[in-house]
Design an enzyme around this catalytic site. Structure first.
Site, PDB file in Angstrom:
ATOM      1  CB  SER A 185      62.496  -1.955  12.010  1.00  0.00           C
ATOM      2  OG  SER A 185      61.129  -1.708  12.096  1.00  0.00           O
ATOM      3  CG  HIS A 390      60.026  -2.342   7.166  1.00  0.00           C
ATOM      4  ND1 HIS A 390      60.504  -1.142   7.638  1.00  0.00           N
ATOM      5  CD2 HIS A 390      59.984  -3.167   8.241  1.00  0.00           C
ATOM      6  CE1 HIS A 390      60.734  -1.251   8.936  1.00  0.00           C
ATOM      7  NE2 HIS A 390      60.427  -2.469   9.325  1.00  0.00           N
TER       8      HIS A 390
END
Ligand SMILES: *[C@@H]1O[C@H](CO)[C@@H](O)[C@H](O)[C@H]1NC(C)=O
Ligand SMILES: *[C@@H]1O[C@H](CO)[C@@H](O)[C@H](O)[C@H]1NC(C)=O
Ligand SMILES: *[C@@H]1O[C@H](CO)[C@@H](O)[C@H](O)[C@H]1NC(C)=O
Length: 419
Positions: A185, A390
């Site tokens: 990320s 995620h």
């Protein structure tokens, strides 16, 4: 997820964010030495070295100082407990995401945390931390509690200074001329920023493996996160004191409240699981309740309001571009009205991207776009588990079967015993 339920979570977060100064001191979720007896799991109270050592992994703590004076704690596991053979070269650097820290790679425990898995696969593993986290809350000149300037940074500075400083340290310490990079990320974002904004550092990486890379943010689908980013993009210019400029730190009201409530088995498995799902989407059975109890001891781990505003600007503009200071200052700093976009074509080393369709924070459309910008893309890999989210990349119990084989494949390909 409906936008209504997203709004509720966001409002709760916002409430804490805004009123933390008003009642931050009184809202005391006391966490002290006897915290385990109050029901906090041991791992949630451990720092990186303690956590790793509790499972038989010898972790070292190192101190890296960036060019602009930030003091970062970086951890190293030179050889995993279950590594039977010789350690492969070059060393590997693992970088956490936004509001996380090195500890996020341990929270899922020794059978799933990537720090355990990578070191057990016989890599000399270094786990970084960026400025603004609880492992990067020091500076040689600036005091984070009294100097607003301490908090005047974004992920731009992490890519330009933090990662290069860690790389310099690693290479000097190990005598290696190169390393391999694994970023998640924001941890991937700052790799691409480094390649765009510095000279010579990109070339020190043999292969860069990027999990859910947060570069362009055009299609972020998580409503609470979009609102959070945009909220900070809006109010950041109005903030001035260090207390306002530091956001969601460990020991702050948000972290302490989540930590307090989510230490409870029942709440962790219901309310806290639901809160994570609203922000992150839901992957049934993937994140263990025990991991939820542990992770809120380390998450959120702090950043600057300006960094969240930076993500907010990227969401609004739909471009992977530099910080927008407004027309006048942009002209002065960049010579253009619009901030320049990052030069992804300067990332000329082998890159692997890994993504999922059920990732609401880094949308697969943005990852596809990123893949078209890279001149040396080796593979853009769609994670096979359709429900993968995620935060699964750090906290799932299934990392060993879903993402680790691909990571391992490329680490192996770009490693050897004597390089
Ligand atoms: C981690 O905990 C150990 C043992 O309590 C302590 O010596 C060390 O300074 C801590 N490290 C950090 C970075 O907090
Ligand atoms: C923050 O840093 C930038 C340069 O990186 C500088 O131009 C700006 O004036 C600083 N802002 C504050 C509030 O100190
Ligand atoms: C690299 O990207 C920048 C920004 O998009 C662009 O201006 C430049 O022409 C590109 N250079 C090459 C060699 O493609």
């Amino acid at each position: 997820m409906t936008s209504k339920s997203g709004d509720v979570v966001f409002l709760v977060l916002l409430f804490f964010a805004i009123f933390k100064n008003a009642f931050g001191q009184n809202l005391a979720f006391r966490i002290d030495k006897d915290a385990t007896s109050q029901g906090y799991p041991r791992d949630s109270l451990s720092n990186f070295t303690e956590f790793a050592r509790n499972y038989g992994y010898a972790a070292e703590e190192l101190t890296v100082i960036t060019g602009d004076g930030y003091i970062l704690s970086v951890f190293r596991i030179p050889k995993g407990k279950n590594c039977r053979g010789r350690v492969r070269q070059p060393p590997v650097l693992l970088m956490h995401g936004l509001l996380q820290s090195s500890d996020s790679w341990l929270d899922a425990g020794p059978s799933a945390g990537l720090a355990f898995l990578i070191s057990d696969a016989c890599y000399d593993l270094w786990v970084g931390n960026v400025r603004g986290t609880y492992y990067g809350r020091r500076n040689v000149r600036l005091n984070p509690d009294t100097d607003s300037q301490f908090w005047n940074f974004t992920s731009h500075d992490m890519g330009r200074s933090d990662v290069p400083a860690i790389i310099d340290y690693m290479l000097k310490e190990t005598g290696s001329s190169k390393l391999n990079y694994v970023g998640f990320s924001q941890g991937a974002r700052i790799f691409f920023i480094m390649c765009s904004e510095t000279f010579g550092y990109c070339d020190k990486i043999k292969v860069s493996i990027n999990l859910a890379p947060a570069t362009r943010q055009k299609y972020v689908r998580s409503i609470p996160i979009r609102l959070l980013y945009q909220f900070y993009a809006l109010i950041e210019p109005l903030l001035s004191s260090p207390r306002e400029l530091e956001v969601s730190q460990k020991g702050g009201s948000i972290q302490k409240a989540f930590f307090f409530f989510c230490k409870d088995n029942i709440l962790a498995g219901t309310v806290c699981r639901a809160a994570l799902a609203l922000i992150n989407s839901y992957d049934p059975g993937s994140i263990l309740t025990q991991t939820i109890r542990v992770l809120f001891g380390h998450f959120p781990g702090g950043t600057s309001a300006r960094n969240l505003a930076f993500f907010g600007q990227n969401v609004i503009s739909g471009r992977f571009q530099k910080y927008n200071y407004g027309t006048r200052k942009n002209l002065e700093l960049y010579g253009t009205v619009q901030p320049p976009i990052y030069n992804l074509n300067r990332t000329n080393i082998p890159v692997v991207l890994m993504y999922s369709e059920n990732d609401l924070l880094v949308d697969s459309k943005d990852v596809h776009w990123l893949s078209t910008q890279l001149s040396n893309l080796i593979e853009s890999y769609k994670i096979k588990r359709a429900t993968w989210t995620h935060l699964d990349n750090c906290y799932s119990q299934y990392t060993k079967i879903t993402i680790f084989p691909k990571i391992s494949e490329y680490l192996q390909k770009y490693s050897g015993l004597d390089l």
